[in-house]
Design a protein around this motif. Structure first.
Motif, PDB file in Angstrom:
ATOM      1  N   GLY A 151      77.477  66.983  76.109  1.00  0.00           N
ATOM      2  CA  GLY A 151      76.775  67.563  74.945  1.00  0.00           C
ATOM      3  C   GLY A 151      77.796  68.151  74.006  1.00  0.00           C
ATOM      4  O   GLY A 151      79.031  67.989  74.271  1.00  0.00           O
ATOM      5  N   PRO A 152      77.571  68.867  72.859  1.00  0.00           N
ATOM      6  CA  PRO A 152      78.432  69.251  72.067  1.00  0.00           C
ATOM      7  C   PRO A 152      79.177  70.409  72.427  1.00  0.00           C
ATOM      8  O   PRO A 152      78.921  71.185  73.410  1.00  0.00           O
ATOM      9  CB  PRO A 152      77.559  69.947  70.945  1.00  0.00           C
ATOM     10  CG  PRO A 152      76.079  69.559  70.934  1.00  0.00           C
ATOM     11  CD  PRO A 152      75.944  68.967  72.346  1.00  0.00           C
ATOM     12  N   GLY A 153      80.765  70.219  72.652  1.00  0.00           N
ATOM     13  CA  GLY A 153      81.558  71.356  72.993  1.00  0.00           C
ATOM     14  C   GLY A 153      81.956  70.955  74.640  1.00  0.00           C
ATOM     15  O   GLY A 153      82.619  71.578  75.162  1.00  0.00           O
ATOM     16  N   GLU A 154      81.361  69.883  75.019  1.00  0.00           N
ATOM     17  CA  GLU A 154      81.758  69.451  76.368  1.00  0.00           C
ATOM     18  C   GLU A 154      82.568  68.095  76.373  1.00  0.00           C
ATOM     19  O   GLU A 154      82.617  67.293  75.619  1.00  0.00           O
ATOM     20  CB  GLU A 154      80.354  69.170  76.895  1.00  0.00           C
ATOM     21  CG  GLU A 154      79.542  70.295  77.041  1.00  0.00           C
ATOM     22  CD  GLU A 154      78.130  70.261  77.880  1.00  0.00           C
ATOM     23  OE1 GLU A 154      77.585  71.190  78.655  1.00  0.00           O
ATOM     24  OE2 GLU A 154      77.590  69.103  77.778  1.00  0.00           O
ATOM     25  N   VAL A 155      83.190  67.973  77.648  1.00  0.00           N
ATOM     26  CA  VAL A 155      83.999  66.578  77.876  1.00  0.00           C
ATOM     27  C   VAL A 155      83.466  66.242  79.172  1.00  0.00           C
ATOM     28  O   VAL A 155      82.854  66.941  80.155  1.00  0.00           O
ATOM     29  CB  VAL A 155      85.402  66.767  78.252  1.00  0.00           C
ATOM     30  CG1 VAL A 155      86.018  67.388  76.752  1.00  0.00           C
ATOM     31  CG2 VAL A 155      85.786  68.037  79.130  1.00  0.00           C
ATOM     32  N   LEU A 156      83.645  64.852  79.541  1.00  0.00           N
ATOM     33  CA  LEU A 156      83.062  64.241  80.695  1.00  0.00           C
ATOM     34  C   LEU A 156      84.685  63.936  81.344  1.00  0.00           C
ATOM     35  O   LEU A 156      85.557  63.393  80.671  1.00  0.00           O
ATOM     36  CB  LEU A 156      82.490  62.980  80.551  1.00  0.00           C
ATOM     37  CG  LEU A 156      82.175  62.304  81.659  1.00  0.00           C
ATOM     38  CD1 LEU A 156      81.070  62.923  82.434  1.00  0.00           C
ATOM     39  CD2 LEU A 156      81.397  60.813  81.434  1.00  0.00           C
ATOM     40  N   ILE A 157      84.884  64.245  82.511  1.00  0.00           N
ATOM     41  CA  ILE A 157      85.853  63.983  83.598  1.00  0.00           C
ATOM     42  C   ILE A 157      85.589  63.177  84.439  1.00  0.00           C
ATOM     43  O   ILE A 157      84.742  63.265  85.056  1.00  0.00           O
ATOM     44  CB  ILE A 157      86.421  65.363  83.889  1.00  0.00           C
ATOM     45  CG1 ILE A 157      86.609  66.380  82.768  1.00  0.00           C
ATOM     46  CG2 ILE A 157      87.808  65.180  84.863  1.00  0.00           C
ATOM     47  CD1 ILE A 157      86.849  67.751  83.147  1.00  0.00           C
ATOM     48  N   GLU A 158      86.610  62.068  84.681  1.00  0.00           N
ATOM     49  CA  GLU A 158      86.602  61.163  85.880  1.00  0.00           C
ATOM     50  C   GLU A 158      87.288  61.906  86.856  1.00  0.00           C
ATOM     51  O   GLU A 158      88.476  62.163  86.705  1.00  0.00           O
ATOM     52  CB  GLU A 158      87.208  59.944  85.542  1.00  0.00           C
ATOM     53  CG  GLU A 158      87.130  58.924  86.783  1.00  0.00           C
ATOM     54  CD  GLU A 158      87.481  57.614  86.312  1.00  0.00           C
ATOM     55  OE1 GLU A 158      87.290  56.698  87.176  1.00  0.00           O
ATOM     56  OE2 GLU A 158      88.061  57.346  85.329  1.00  0.00           O
ATOM     57  N   VAL A 159      86.760  62.372  88.005  1.00  0.00           N
ATOM     58  CA  VAL A 159      87.357  63.221  88.837  1.00  0.00           C
ATOM     59  C   VAL A 159      88.258  62.367  89.803  1.00  0.00           C
ATOM     60  O   VAL A 159      88.162  61.219  90.236  1.00  0.00           O
ATOM     61  CB  VAL A 159      86.172  63.673  89.788  1.00  0.00           C
ATOM     62  CG1 VAL A 159      86.811  64.562  90.995  1.00  0.00           C
ATOM     63  CG2 VAL A 159      85.337  64.647  89.024  1.00  0.00           C
TER      64      VAL A 159
END
Length: 143
Positions: free
Chosen positions: A12-20
């Protein structure tokens, strides 16, 4: 525990998606929660994993402090000081997954020479050691 397919989280806004890339097995927060003996219950289904590290693969709206491909560690505590706890892998889904989303403010860039497996251990234990030396032992710069 069991292996399942779940939808990839959307930042969402202000978030990131990280590939672990790596995540530790935290004795207190992963193993005790899994045993059902943690003082606060978790809502099932649940994904444990308090100490993931990985690569930023998607940016939420308004994120400018990270870029795609950044190698990051994350902080365990996602809440604000004085607010109720919001712990990654306890109060929200954690890093025992291919992807984890979290606020960008809770990510820290990794030095290029630090491999992911070492980074997950350092990211979890270095802040505790630093705090103990400064707050408990009162270590001075010449000691």
């Amino acid at each position: 525990m069991r292996l399942e397919e779940v939808p990839t989280p959307e930042p969402g806004p202000g978030e990131v998606l990280i590939e672990v890339a790596a995540v530790s097995v935290n004795r207190t927060l992963d193993c005790i929660v899994r045993s059902g003996k943690y003082p606060r219950p978790v809502k099932l289904p649940h994904i444990l994993g308090v100490d993931p590290v990985g690569t930023v693969v998607l940016l939420g709206k308004g994120v400018t402090s990270r870029k795609l491909g950044d190698r990051v560690a994350v902080s365990l505590h996602l809440g604000k000081p004085g607010a109720p706890l919001n712990l990654l892998g306890i109060d929200c889904w954690g890093g025992y997954a291919k992807y984890v989303k979290l606020p960008v403010k809770n990510t820290y860039l990794l030095p290029p020479a630090l491999d992911f497996h070492t980074a997950t251990v350092v990211a979890r234990h270095a802040p505790l050691a630093h705090n103990m030396l400064h707050e408990k032992v009162k270590l001075q710069s010449d000691e």
